[in-house]
Design an enzyme around this catalytic site. Sequence first.
Site, PDB file in Angstrom:
ATOM      1  N   THR A   1      -3.160   5.303  -3.919  1.00  0.00           N
ATOM      2  CA  THR A   1      -2.048   6.000  -3.256  1.00  0.00           C
ATOM      3  C   THR A   1      -0.744   5.815  -4.026  1.00  0.00           C
ATOM      4  OG1 THR A   1      -1.849   4.037  -1.892  1.00  0.00           O
ATOM      5  CG2 THR A   1      -2.986   5.895  -0.948  1.00  0.00           C
ATOM      6  N   THR A   2      -0.605   4.656  -4.689  1.00  0.00           N
ATOM      7  CA  THR A   2       0.614   4.446  -5.474  1.00  0.00           C
ATOM      8  C   THR A   2       0.538   5.200  -6.794  1.00  0.00           C
ATOM      9  OG1 THR A   2       0.703   2.237  -4.523  1.00  0.00           O
ATOM     10  CG2 THR A   2       2.182   2.687  -6.330  1.00  0.00           C
TER      11      THR A   2
ATOM     12  N   ASP B   1       0.850  -1.179   0.000  1.00  0.00           N
ATOM     13  CA  ASP B   1       0.000   0.000   0.000  1.00  0.00           C
ATOM     14  C   ASP B   1       0.893   1.239   0.000  1.00  0.00           C
ATOM     15  OD1 ASP B   1      -2.321   1.596   0.359  1.00  0.00           O
ATOM     16  OD2 ASP B   1      -1.817   1.770   2.465  1.00  0.00           O
TER      17      ASP B   1
ATOM     18  N   ASP C   1      -8.907  -0.306   2.301  1.00  0.00           N
ATOM     19  CA  ASP C   1      -8.901   0.425   1.030  1.00  0.00           C
ATOM     20  C   ASP C   1     -10.190   0.169   0.265  1.00  0.00           C
ATOM     21  OD1 ASP C   1      -6.465   1.337   1.632  1.00  0.00           O
ATOM     22  OD2 ASP C   1      -5.394   0.485  -0.067  1.00  0.00           O
TER      23      ASP C   1
END
Length: 525
Positions: free
Chosen positions: A92-93, A59, A385
Amino acid sequence: MAHLFKDEATEEKGERARMASFIGAMAIADLLKTTLGPKGMDKILQSTGRGRSISVTNDGATILKSLHIDNPAAKVLVDISKVQDDEVGDGTTSVVVLAGELLREAEKLVAMKIHPMTIISGFRMASECALNALLRKVIDNRDDAEKFKSDLMKIAMTTLSSKILSQDKEHFAKLAVDAVMRLKGSTNLESIQIIKKPGGSLTDSFLDEGFILDKKIGIGQPKRIENANILVANTAMDTDKVKIYGARVRVDSMARVAQIEGAEKEKMKEKVQKIIGHGINCFINRQLIYNFPEELFADAGILAIEHADFDGIERLALVTGGEIASTFDNPESVKLGHCKLIEEIMIGEDKLIHFSGVEMGQACTIVLRGASFHVLDEAERSLHDALCVLSQTVVDSRVLLGGGWPEMVMAKEVDELARKTPGKKAHAIEAFSKALQAIPTTIADNAGLDSAELISKLRAEHHKEGSTAGIDVITGAVGDMEKLGISEAFKVKQAVLLSATEAAEMILRVDEIITCAPRRREDRM
C-alpha cells in the site's frame, strides 16, 4: 470574463490546476515515503473526536484512510492505496510512492513543454515493458510442495520485516503460513479469527486449531460438552417479564399483572421447549438470554451462551457448518453446527470458550498477546497483511525476489526501451525508469544509507546477466537477495505497477479543477 459559475465556486485552469494536482500527490507520497521498507518508521494518528484515541501504524492504507484530505489529486492516491489493500493486502505504501515519483518526473517533462498525452503514451509503453521484464524473471514452485512452503515462509517474513512484528518475524511467518495452508486455496480469510489479549509479549502469540469465542460460560451450566450439536441463533430471549415502554396496560387488580407475567413466562417456556426439541446440547444466541430461559436450559443440561457478537456468530456458523436461525417451528429445516468438544480455557486473565474438532477443518484462531492495545492493533494489521498476501500467493504462486530487485530489473529493461524509441516519448520512458528506481532509493534512504552510492552499485550489478542483487538494509550494502531469502509475491508487484501508472495517468490528464459551492439551506421563515 462572463460569470459562468455561481458565487463561491472556484476554478483553476491549465498550468495552475496541474501544479495543484502534482503538488498534492507528491505531498502525500512524501508523507508515506518514510514508512517504506524494513527500516521504515511509524506514524501516530490521533483522532480529534472524543477520547482523542491514537493508533500507531506504518501501514500505508491505514494512514491514508485516517487523513481528511482536501486536494483532489491526493484523494486519487488515497483511493489506489485502499484498492491495493483490498486487492492484495500489501504494497500500500509502495503504490503511493511510485505514483508520486511518476508525477514528480512528469512535472519536469511538462516544464520541458512535452504534452501530457505524449507523457502518458510513454508511460504506457514503459509499464508494459516493465511488466514483461518481471514476467520473464518469475519463479514458480507450485509443483514442489517443500519449495513452495519455503517460498511462502520467505514472502511472509519479507512482508512482516517492514512491520512491528519484524523482531519475531519467523514465529509469526510460521503462524501465518500454517493458517493459510489450512484454507486449502480459498482466499476467504473469514475462517481465520484473530483474538487480541493484552498481556505477555508478542512471542507468546499462538495458533489454535478450532474456534475460540470470547465469552464466559453461564452459571450452573455444563463446562464441557463432547460431540456438541450447536444451534446458532439470533432471537430475543428476554420476554419473560412485562416490559412496558410507552405502552399502557390497565388492570383492575394486581393479580392480573401476575397473570400477564405468567402468560409471558409460558410463552418463553414454549419457545425454550421448541429450541430444546432440536436435539441440541449447545445454544448460542446473539442477543440477551434472561435468567428464566437460562435456568431452563441449565436444567436440560444445555450450554447457553448469550451476547455472542455478530462477527462471532457469523463466523461460528461458518466454522461449525450450521446456519443462523431465528424461528424454531420446524426443526428439520434448521441446519445445526457440530464440533467434537466445547470447553472453557484461560488465556492470560480471561476465560474463553474453545470449540475444537469443528466441521470446517480450515478454521483456526490466532491469539495475539502483547504489551498494550496499540501494539496489538498494529500487530493485527501486520499479520492481516501477511495473511492476505499469502492467500493470494497460494492462488497465484509466482514469486519474485524482493529488496528493490524487481524495480531494478524493470528499470533496466525500460531504459533499454527508451534508447530504442524515437521522439519525445523516449523522455517519458526514461522518466518512468527513474521513478522505478525511487523505491530502492527510498528503502536505502530510510535505513540511513547513502542511496546515490548504493543505487549506482546496484545498477552496475544488474547489467550482469541473471543478477540477484538488491539492497541489504541490515549490512547496508548491495546483497544477494536469493541467499538472504527475501521474496515478494508477483501479484503484489504487478498490482503496484499497474495501479500507480494508471493513477499517475489520471492526474496527468487534468487541466482544470472546478470546486463547487456547497448548497445552502434556504430560510423558510
